[in-house]
Motif scaffolding. Structure first.
Motif, short mmCIF file in Angstrom:
data_model
loop_
_atom_site.label_atom_id
_atom_site.label_comp_id
_atom_site.label_asym_id
_atom_site.label_seq_id
_atom_site.Cartn_x
_atom_site.Cartn_y
_atom_site.Cartn_z
N GLU A 53 -7.10 19.96 3.27
CA GLU A 53 -6.15 20.04 2.16
C GLU A 53 -4.79 19.51 2.59
O GLU A 53 -4.14 18.74 1.86
N ARG A 54 -4.34 19.95 3.77
CA ARG A 54 -3.03 19.53 4.26
C ARG A 54 -3.02 18.02 4.52
O ARG A 54 -2.04 17.33 4.21
N ALA A 55 -4.11 17.49 5.06
CA ALA A 55 -4.19 16.06 5.30
C ALA A 55 -4.09 15.28 3.99
O ALA A 55 -3.39 14.26 3.92
N ALA A 56 -4.77 15.75 2.95
CA ALA A 56 -4.72 15.07 1.65
C ALA A 56 -3.30 15.09 1.09
O ALA A 56 -2.82 14.09 0.55
N GLU A 57 -2.61 16.23 1.24
CA GLU A 57 -1.23 16.33 0.75
C GLU A 57 -0.33 15.31 1.46
O GLU A 57 0.48 14.62 0.83
N LEU A 58 -0.50 15.22 2.77
CA LEU A 58 0.38 14.35 3.55
C LEU A 58 0.04 12.88 3.36
O LEU A 58 0.94 12.03 3.36
N LEU A 59 -1.23 12.56 3.18
CA LEU A 59 -1.60 11.17 2.91
C LEU A 59 -1.02 10.71 1.58
O LEU A 59 -0.62 9.55 1.43
N ASP A 60 -0.97 11.61 0.60
CA ASP A 60 -0.28 11.28 -0.65
C ASP A 60 1.20 11.05 -0.41
O ASP A 60 1.80 10.11 -0.94
N PHE A 61 1.80 11.92 0.39
CA PHE A 61 3.24 11.86 0.64
C PHE A 61 3.63 10.53 1.29
O PHE A 61 4.67 9.95 0.95
N VAL A 62 2.83 10.05 2.23
CA VAL A 62 3.17 8.82 2.94
C VAL A 62 2.43 7.60 2.38
O VAL A 62 2.44 6.52 2.98
N GLN A 63 1.80 7.79 1.22
CA GLN A 63 1.12 6.70 0.50
C GLN A 63 0.03 6.04 1.34
O GLN A 63 -0.05 4.81 1.46
N LEU A 64 -0.84 6.86 1.91
CA LEU A 64 -1.96 6.35 2.70
C LEU A 64 -3.30 6.90 2.23
O LEU A 64 -4.30 6.79 2.95
N ARG A 65 -3.35 7.50 1.06
CA ARG A 65 -4.60 8.12 0.61
C ARG A 65 -5.74 7.10 0.58
O ARG A 65 -6.87 7.41 0.98
N GLU A 66 -5.46 5.87 0.15
CA GLU A 66 -6.52 4.87 0.04
C GLU A 66 -7.02 4.41 1.41
O GLU A 66 -8.08 3.77 1.48
N ARG A 67 -6.27 4.72 2.47
CA ARG A 67 -6.69 4.33 3.81
C ARG A 67 -7.21 5.52 4.61
O ARG A 67 -7.34 5.43 5.84
N ALA A 68 -7.54 6.62 3.94
CA ALA A 68 -7.92 7.85 4.64
C ALA A 68 -9.10 7.66 5.58
O ALA A 68 -9.16 8.26 6.66
N ASP A 69 -10.07 6.83 5.21
CA ASP A 69 -11.26 6.63 6.03
C ASP A 69 -11.16 5.40 6.93
O ASP A 69 -12.13 5.06 7.62
N SER A 70 -10.01 4.75 6.95
CA SER A 70 -9.82 3.55 7.77
C SER A 70 -9.62 3.92 9.23
O SER A 70 -9.10 4.98 9.57
N GLU A 71 -10.01 3.00 10.10
CA GLU A 71 -9.66 3.14 11.51
C GLU A 71 -8.16 2.89 11.68
O GLU A 71 -7.52 2.25 10.85
#
Length: 309
Positions: A116-134
């Protein structure tokens, strides 16, 4: 909420053998402000940051972080702190999301809360679409944003940033500035070390300028500029092999004249009036630029232009 400074340093000193890297400095950092520590290479700012980060012990003086002694309560302080080092130090063997969830587990979060925290922070730094990227293929700006997200996993009260935008393009720099401003709005205290004077001028509420281990300037960027340098600077270039003759003839124009290898700076209250007087004296430059004084002018006034290794 306590009204005590988040960081309080009094006569803070750090010695390495016979070398004094930080020499009896005193300052305080208030809750919710962006505080800058600036200085040329060898000024002592990195050593000061390491002491605040609780990774380098104090030689003498007083240092309190979140009202605790770092030598006695280092782990407790680090649990409430986020650190963004100059090098991102991301785990190349984990993907973007895993860099956050794995780090979150170090703070005792459950697996579900870590995600949950990771999802919140990926939204904050605009990286949600790269969550599964290396990590390796990410751009420099994306890696820096991921490093910031990782430092925020534990929802820290205090975040330390060492040269956060070095090497980034202007768009990436400004996106990071926006995110740091949002953190400030949330009440997070930020300590920023940077070589970019425009960055310090934009972000910092207050700052100190260090040189040779001592504080040589302190205050808000605007206060430092208005109190230490005239409001405007005229940059002059001349088609001549030597600028010595021109510099000598400009000494009585403006408040201060500074000769550089390629141009002459004239500081004064009214740049247009300075330019008019230069032409009246029959000294037309090949190019002229009138600009407002900046924090970089203050920095160079206080620390000099000589490169220090």
């Amino acid at each position: 909420m306590s009204h005590q400074p988040v960081v309080f340093a009094e006569e803070l000193t750090k010695e390495f053998g016979d070398t004094t890297a930080v020499d009896s400095i005193t300052f305080g950092i208030e809750r919710g402000e962006v505080f800058g520590i600036l200085g040329p290479n060898g000024a002592g700012k990195s050593t000061t940051m390491r002491m605040i980060s609780t990774v380098s012990p104090v030689t003498s003086g007083t240092l309190r972080i979140l009202e605790m002694d770092p030598q006695a309560h280092g782990p407790d302080i680090r649990a409430r702190m986020g650190i963004i080092p100059q090098d991102n130090l991301l785990d190349q063997h984990l993907n973007v999301r895993e860099n956050l969830t794995t780090y979150a587990r170090y703070f005792g979060m459950s697996r579900s809360r870590a995600r949950e925290r990771a999802a919140e922070l990926l939204d904050f730094v605009q990286l949600r679409e790269r969550a599964d990227s290396e990590v390796q293929p990410l751009s420099g700006g994306m890696k820096r944003r991921l490093a910031i997200a990782r430092a925020l996993v534990n929802d820290p009260e205090l975040v330390i940033l060492d040269e956060p935008t070095t090497g980034l393009d202007p768009q990436a720099r400004h996106l990071l500035w926006e995110r740091l401003f949002q953190l400030k709005q949330r009440g997070t205290t930020l300590i920023l070390a940077t070589h970019y004077m425009d960055e310090a001028e934009q972000l910092c509420d207050r700052l100190i300028i260090m040189d040779h281990g001592r504080i040589v300037g302190a205050g808000s960027p605007r206060t430092l500029i208005s109190s230490l340098v005239p409001p405007e600077v005229v940059e002059l270039r001349f088609d001549a092999p030597s600028l010595n003759d021109y510099a000598g003839k400009l000494t009585e124009i403006g408040d201060r004249v500074e000769q550089l290898p390629d141009r002459i700076l004239v500081f004064g209250d009214n740049g247009d009036a300075v330019v008019a007087e230069i032409y009246r004296r029959g000294l037309p430059p090949s190019s002229v630029l009138v600009r407002r004084s900046t924090l970089e002018d203050v920095f160079l006034l206080k620390t000099g232009r000589r490169l220090v290794d």
